[in-house]
Design a protein around this motif. Sequence first.
Motif, mmCIF file in Angstrom:
data_model
loop_
_atom_site.group_PDB
_atom_site.id
_atom_site.type_symbol
_atom_site.label_atom_id
_atom_site.label_comp_id
_atom_site.label_asym_id
_atom_site.label_seq_id
_atom_site.Cartn_x
_atom_site.Cartn_y
_atom_site.Cartn_z
ATOM 1 N N MET A 168 1.753 1.531 -3.762
ATOM 2 C CA MET A 168 0.494 1.905 -4.559
ATOM 3 C C MET A 168 -0.119 3.454 -4.101
ATOM 4 N N ASP A 220 -0.429 1.482 -11.859
ATOM 5 C CA ASP A 220 -1.214 0.798 -10.834
ATOM 6 C C ASP A 220 -1.508 -0.577 -11.035
ATOM 7 N N ARG A 256 0.732 -1.460 -0.116
ATOM 8 C CA ARG A 256 -0.049 -0.158 -0.091
ATOM 9 C C ARG A 256 0.810 1.265 0.032
ATOM 10 N N TRP A 278 2.612 -7.432 -6.503
ATOM 11 C CA TRP A 278 2.280 -7.377 -5.237
ATOM 12 C C TRP A 278 1.335 -8.756 -4.865
ATOM 13 N N ALA A 279 0.213 -8.423 -5.747
ATOM 14 C CA ALA A 279 -0.882 -9.200 -5.345
ATOM 15 C C ALA A 279 -0.549 -10.653 -5.232
ATOM 16 N N ARG A 299 0.327 -3.532 -8.748
ATOM 17 C CA ARG A 299 -0.579 -4.579 -8.311
ATOM 18 C C ARG A 299 -0.238 -6.177 -8.658
#
Length: 607
Positions: free
Chosen positions: A210, A265, A207, A272-273, A269
């Motif tokens: 992001m 973005d 986060r 990291w996701a 994502r």
Amino acid sequence: MPKSPVEHQKLPDQGLNTRYSGPKARVSPITSLEWWRRILPVLVSHRLTFFIAISLSFVSLVFQTLIPNYLNYALTGLISHHGQSLNHDVTWIVGIGVLTGITGVISRNYVFQTAYNVEADLRSLIYEHMTWLSFSFYDRVQSGQLISRANSDIRSVQMYSTFAPLIVVQLFIGVLAFVFMLRINVELAFVAISVMPFLYLIGLRMRQVMFPISWITQARLADVATIVDENINGVRVVKSFAQEKAEVNRLADASERVTWAYVKDAELRGVWAPWIQNLPQIGLVLVLFFGGWMVYQGKLGVGAILAFNAYLLMLQAPFMMLGQLVMMGQRAKASAGRIFEILDEHSEIVEDPNASALNEISGKITFDHVQFDYANGTRVLEDFTAEIQPGETVALVGRTGSGKSTVARLLTRFYDVTGGAIKIDDQDIRNLTLHSLREHVGVVMDEPFLFSVSIRDNIAYGRPDASLDEVIAAARAANAHEFIERLPNGYDTVVGERGYTLSGGQRQRVAIARTLLTNPPILILDDATSAIDVHVETAIYRALETLLEHRTTLVIAHRVSTIALATRVLVIENGRVAASGTHEELMATSDLYNDILSHDMSSEASE
Ligand code: ATP
Ligand code: MG
């Protein structure tokens, strides 16, 4: 303690707004408080729905934690006591499952109800405050940006203030799940929880990475909104200069920048996701490995592994959300800061607490050594002194930019004088209530703003209760009745945005009718007839003359024919009254007046 003006503001009490009850609570005016404590009163005003939401979500989650435990009993029982009836356990599991579902649905409803009510309250508070702020604020800020910014800021404060408590509930449930795990088996409980700190750290890091991107996305979306807004409102300028292509390119650039932010973005994502998604699987593998070994050793039932699996899923949510909570908090704090910036903005025009209402006035106006600078330092009036007698019609004449409109704005207290005083019936206008002052002083501006409603409603704007006959009488006096009658739907014709479906002169006449309907004892016409042709203009003034016999009228006009209608002319130059007298007198005696007439005024010949 420092206080902000949110405390002083009043709710609008106009007839149009009677249906709107408004927010029940305000943001705390004490600026030294933590941001969330300032917002708290708004949240507290929705305590009932909020309380139901929180407690039901708690109940729902507690039910949810019970299920794996029953699963464990059922399975273990099944294996050890061959053939024992499953009915009992299954009934419990299904029953609790249904309860979890029902309480979950209801609590979700209440959560969203609270969230959107808080959002609506914050929005009303901000817009209410913005309508209360003085002109000088609007001279300074870019209103388009302000509005789109306010919307996203309200959203982020709302999200945090309603969802943060829910995440806390989730955390508590996580603890409960852990307690259940400990009760089943202590060692395995610690094995299961061992990956959670990593999940938290990775979630936090994700986060952090992001967050700036989402911020940039917001800002760039606001840019796109501004360009679209300018293009729609300025479409006439764009087209007349044939700049469509350039504008489309400008928009394409801006939207490309938005695309970049979105792609970035998605990229982040993507990186990291997988970590966030797969780390819990590692936890599961560990549980299976150690748990399996324990089952093999006879220390643990098979059902316990199943229960652990379910609890692990429950633990995972709060750990991931904890990181989210931190980021949401930072974001909400920044947003709240910007909201407070607007709410803490003082209106420069404040009503004196002891202000008296203006009643039954004769209409004498006194400018007593008035001095005025705009906030940016422009000195407009230096030592403006004049007295206008009740019932007099005075023309204010001066070169462009000499301060004529400024005089009009000062008389209605859109701005306050920086020196000297303006008096109505010998009372300083700063000692009068704003409402009664503006009720008694009617202004018609040169660029009248009409709303996208019917002509009738536009004319009745200041007096929504006026009858159609009164509206027609005002329209007749403003010489607007004939053209309105000829419109497809007469008085019910809805004008386009800002009145663009009418001609400039028609708009001005509707605006004059609108002001006449409120019947103000003091009337200011600021270039109010500039787009109306001379004959109609003369007819309007003739009508005004008979209609407004006892009215004090200040006319700012650029035509000799209009000026000649005034009983007296004031010539403004260098911030003061340079000459005063009738049109004929000044023509005969004042070089300045003649100079202004020949250079800055349109004469009938050129009409
Ligand atoms: P015109 O005949 O063109 O309508 P005016 O006599 O009505 O001119 P004003 O509008 O009163 O002129 O403006 C007087 C001066 O104040 C001008 O120099 C103008 O640039 C400046 N001014 C007007 N409004 C503002 C504002 N909101 N902030 C700062 N300066 C302003
Ligand atoms: Mg002007």
